[in-house]
Write a protein that holds these residues in place. Structure first.
Motif, PDB file in Angstrom:
ATOM      1  N   TYR A  93       0.833  -1.198   0.000  1.00  0.00           N
ATOM      2  CA  TYR A  93       0.000   0.000   0.000  1.00  0.00           C
ATOM      3  C   TYR A  93       0.869   1.250   0.000  1.00  0.00           C
ATOM      4  O   TYR A  93       2.022   1.244   0.432  1.00  0.00           O
ATOM      5  N   ARG A  94       0.308   2.303  -0.520  1.00  0.00           N
ATOM      6  CA  ARG A  94       0.894   3.642  -0.474  1.00  0.00           C
ATOM      7  C   ARG A  94      -0.232   4.595  -0.093  1.00  0.00           C
ATOM      8  O   ARG A  94      -1.249   4.679  -0.798  1.00  0.00           O
ATOM      9  N   VAL A  95      -0.075   5.274   1.018  1.00  0.00           N
ATOM     10  CA  VAL A  95      -1.144   6.107   1.564  1.00  0.00           C
ATOM     11  C   VAL A  95      -0.633   7.523   1.792  1.00  0.00           C
ATOM     12  O   VAL A  95       0.464   7.722   2.318  1.00  0.00           O
ATOM     13  N   LYS A  96      -1.440   8.481   1.379  1.00  0.00           N
ATOM     14  CA  LYS A  96      -1.185   9.876   1.728  1.00  0.00           C
ATOM     15  C   LYS A  96      -2.164  10.245   2.837  1.00  0.00           C
ATOM     16  O   LYS A  96      -3.379  10.269   2.625  1.00  0.00           O
ATOM     17  N   LYS A  97      -1.633  10.499   4.010  1.00  0.00           N
ATOM     18  CA  LYS A  97      -2.457  10.779   5.183  1.00  0.00           C
ATOM     19  C   LYS A  97      -2.552  12.284   5.387  1.00  0.00           C
ATOM     20  O   LYS A  97      -1.545  12.967   5.563  1.00  0.00           O
ATOM     21  N   MET A  98      -3.787  12.782   5.363  1.00  0.00           N
ATOM     22  CA  MET A  98      -4.042  14.210   5.521  1.00  0.00           C
ATOM     23  C   MET A  98      -4.841  14.435   6.796  1.00  0.00           C
ATOM     24  O   MET A  98      -5.945  13.895   6.950  1.00  0.00           O
ATOM     25  N   THR A  99      -4.263  15.198   7.712  1.00  0.00           N
ATOM     26  CA  THR A  99      -4.871  15.418   9.023  1.00  0.00           C
ATOM     27  C   THR A  99      -5.333  16.863   9.149  1.00  0.00           C
ATOM     28  O   THR A  99      -4.566  17.797   8.855  1.00  0.00           O
ATOM     29  N   TYR A 100      -6.581  17.024   9.586  1.00  0.00           N
ATOM     30  CA  TYR A 100      -7.187  18.350   9.697  1.00  0.00           C
ATOM     31  C   TYR A 100      -7.507  18.693  11.146  1.00  0.00           C
ATOM     32  O   TYR A 100      -7.649  17.807  12.001  1.00  0.00           O
ATOM     33  N   ASP A 101      -7.642  19.992  11.394  1.00  0.00           N
ATOM     34  CA  ASP A 101      -8.105  20.485  12.686  1.00  0.00           C
ATOM     35  C   ASP A 101      -9.210  21.501  12.414  1.00  0.00           C
ATOM     36  O   ASP A 101      -9.272  22.097  11.327  1.00  0.00           O
ATOM     37  N   TRP A 102     -10.074  21.685  13.400  1.00  0.00           N
ATOM     38  CA  TRP A 102     -11.227  22.563  13.238  1.00  0.00           C
ATOM     39  C   TRP A 102     -11.280  23.612  14.346  1.00  0.00           C
ATOM     40  O   TRP A 102     -10.800  23.380  15.460  1.00  0.00           O
ATOM     41  N   SER A 103     -11.894  24.746  14.023  1.00  0.00           N
ATOM     42  CA  SER A 103     -12.217  25.761  15.023  1.00  0.00           C
ATOM     43  C   SER A 103     -13.618  26.273  14.730  1.00  0.00           C
ATOM     44  O   SER A 103     -14.138  26.107  13.615  1.00  0.00           O
ATOM     45  N   ILE A 104     -14.249  26.892  15.728  1.00  0.00           N
ATOM     46  CA  ILE A 104     -15.614  27.393  15.543  1.00  0.00           C
ATOM     47  C   ILE A 104     -15.785  28.703  16.307  1.00  0.00           C
ATOM     48  O   ILE A 104     -15.213  28.878  17.394  1.00  0.00           O
ATOM     49  N   ALA A 105     -16.541  29.611  15.720  1.00  0.00           N
ATOM     50  CA  ALA A 105     -16.866  30.890  16.357  1.00  0.00           C
ATOM     51  C   ALA A 105     -18.358  31.148  16.182  1.00  0.00           C
ATOM     52  O   ALA A 105     -18.982  30.650  15.235  1.00  0.00           O
ATOM     53  N   ILE A 130      -3.326  20.392   8.903  1.00  0.00           N
ATOM     54  CA  ILE A 130      -2.190  20.575   9.805  1.00  0.00           C
ATOM     55  C   ILE A 130      -1.024  19.640   9.486  1.00  0.00           C
ATOM     56  O   ILE A 130       0.106  19.893   9.905  1.00  0.00           O
ATOM     57  N   SER A 131      -1.265  18.561   8.733  1.00  0.00           N
ATOM     58  CA  SER A 131      -0.151  17.699   8.330  1.00  0.00           C
ATOM     59  C   SER A 131      -0.547  16.879   7.114  1.00  0.00           C
ATOM     60  O   SER A 131      -1.720  16.554   6.915  1.00  0.00           O
ATOM     61  N   GLU A 132       0.482  16.560   6.303  1.00  0.00           N
ATOM     62  CA  GLU A 132       0.292  15.740   5.115  1.00  0.00           C
ATOM     63  C   GLU A 132       1.528  14.850   4.964  1.00  0.00           C
ATOM     64  O   GLU A 132       2.627  15.340   4.744  1.00  0.00           O
ATOM     65  N   THR A 133       1.347  13.542   5.132  1.00  0.00           N
ATOM     66  CA  THR A 133       2.470  12.610   5.070  1.00  0.00           C
ATOM     67  C   THR A 133       2.132  11.446   4.149  1.00  0.00           C
ATOM     68  O   THR A 133       0.963  11.074   4.006  1.00  0.00           O
ATOM     69  N   GLU A 134       3.175  10.867   3.526  1.00  0.00           N
ATOM     70  CA  GLU A 134       2.988   9.695   2.669  1.00  0.00           C
ATOM     71  C   GLU A 134       3.685   8.501   3.310  1.00  0.00           C
ATOM     72  O   GLU A 134       4.790   8.625   3.833  1.00  0.00           O
ATOM     73  N   GLN A 135       3.031   7.358   3.255  1.00  0.00           N
ATOM     74  CA  GLN A 135       3.521   6.154   3.936  1.00  0.00           C
ATOM     75  C   GLN A 135       3.367   4.950   3.017  1.00  0.00           C
ATOM     76  O   GLN A 135       2.354   4.808   2.321  1.00  0.00           O
ATOM     77  N   THR A 136       4.387   4.083   3.005  1.00  0.00           N
ATOM     78  CA  THR A 136       4.309   2.840   2.234  1.00  0.00           C
ATOM     79  C   THR A 136       4.527   1.655   3.168  1.00  0.00           C
ATOM     80  O   THR A 136       5.155   1.780   4.218  1.00  0.00           O
TER      81      THR A 136
END
Length: 282
Positions: free
Chosen positions: A48-60, A89-95
């Motif tokens: 497998y080859r995966v691009k992992k994209m992690t998000y964060d949220w805020s609210i007002a 907040i981050s973007e990494t690729e993993q095999t």
């Protein structure tokens, strides 16, 4: 001569009986022998080859009027706006390689000290060890996932080996032994599959309406967002029985829950309602 022959025959029979008894005791361990069991195993795996994209949220949260006058039986409408912001907040690729080792207990005894060591041939450090917490019962089949991360290449081919052992294998009691299934020809994809963490979120909005008032929103107070956005809604506030010349707090809270981690963010707004003087015109 006949007597000598008879004596020799008797001694020979006695010696044979003694030797047979001694050998039987040694081979049988005094009757304390223990039966073992057998294993069958197979492995299936893929790269497998995966691009992992992690998000964060805020609210007002905001409101158009923070100190309205709401007199008896005169409904008043408040306009609220929620602003939700999603940030990468981050973007990494993993095999790597992941798969499943399937093991069957083919004997009549439960397994003892079952252990699975999976590794890639000629790839140092690419291994995974599984030690099940429960034995396999006679005839039972169970699958165990394995996964290993390494700097793989799409131009190479890999072989996964799974060493499956127990310490009560027939013919090798007390010694780890078992099958070693393999799968070759494993390839790492050239393009990555996207895996998102907290890519979406759910917002729930709730108001604590003060005593003597009714508070009615114009739409359901639950929303799902897949990107940043603004949400607008209104709330009709009616003074049904609150006394005049008084202040009341209407607290409204929006709670955002990220879909993967379950982490929460919140934003509140307090509106101070004045009920008026209760005066009548001349």
């Amino acid at each position: 001569m006949k007597k000598v022959w008879s004596l020799w025959l008797a001694l020979s029979l006695f010696s044979l009986m003694f030797a047979s008894a001694a050998f039987g005791e040694k081979a049988g361990g005094g009757g304390g022998g223990k039966a073992g069991t057998t294993l069958n195993a197979s492995v299936t795996a893929e790269g497998y080859r995966v691009k992992k994209m992690t998000y964060d949220w805020s609210i007002a949260k905001s409101v158009n009027i923070e100190r309205p006058v709401v007199e008896r039986s005169k409904p008043f409408t408040l306009a609220y706006t929620l602003k939700a912001t999603r940030t990468l907040i981050s973007e990494t690729e993993q095999t790597g390689v992941r798969g499943v080792v399937t093991v069957t207990n083919g004997g009549a005894k439960p397994t003892e000290n079952l252990k699975i060591v999976a590794f890639l041939e000629n790839v140092p450090g690419a291994s995974a060890t599984v030690i099940p917490s429960e034995p396999l019962a006679p005839g039972q089949t169970k699958s165990y996932p394995v996964s290993m991360v390494f700097a793989g290449s799409s131009s190479s081919s890999y072989k996964l080996v799974a060493q499956v052992t127990i310490t009560n294998h027939s013919g090798s009691l007390g010694i780890p032994k078992g099958p070693t299934p393999k799968q070759g020809g494993i390839k790492i994809p050239a393009s990555a599959m996207i895996e998102s963490v907290d890519a979406s979120a759910v917002i729930n909005d709730a108001a604590v309406c003060p005593t003597g008032f009714t508070c009615t929103p114009n739409k359901p107070a639950t929303w799902t967002l897949n990107q940043s956005g603004d949400i607008s809604y209104s709330m009709t506030v009616t003074n049904s029985s609150a006394p005049a010349k008084s202040l009341f707090a209407l607290v409204n809270t929006a709670r955002l829950t990220e879909n993967t981690s379950g982490e929460q963010r919140s934003a509140s707004k307090t509106v101070l309602i004045f009920t008026g003087c209760g005066c009548t015109g001349p």
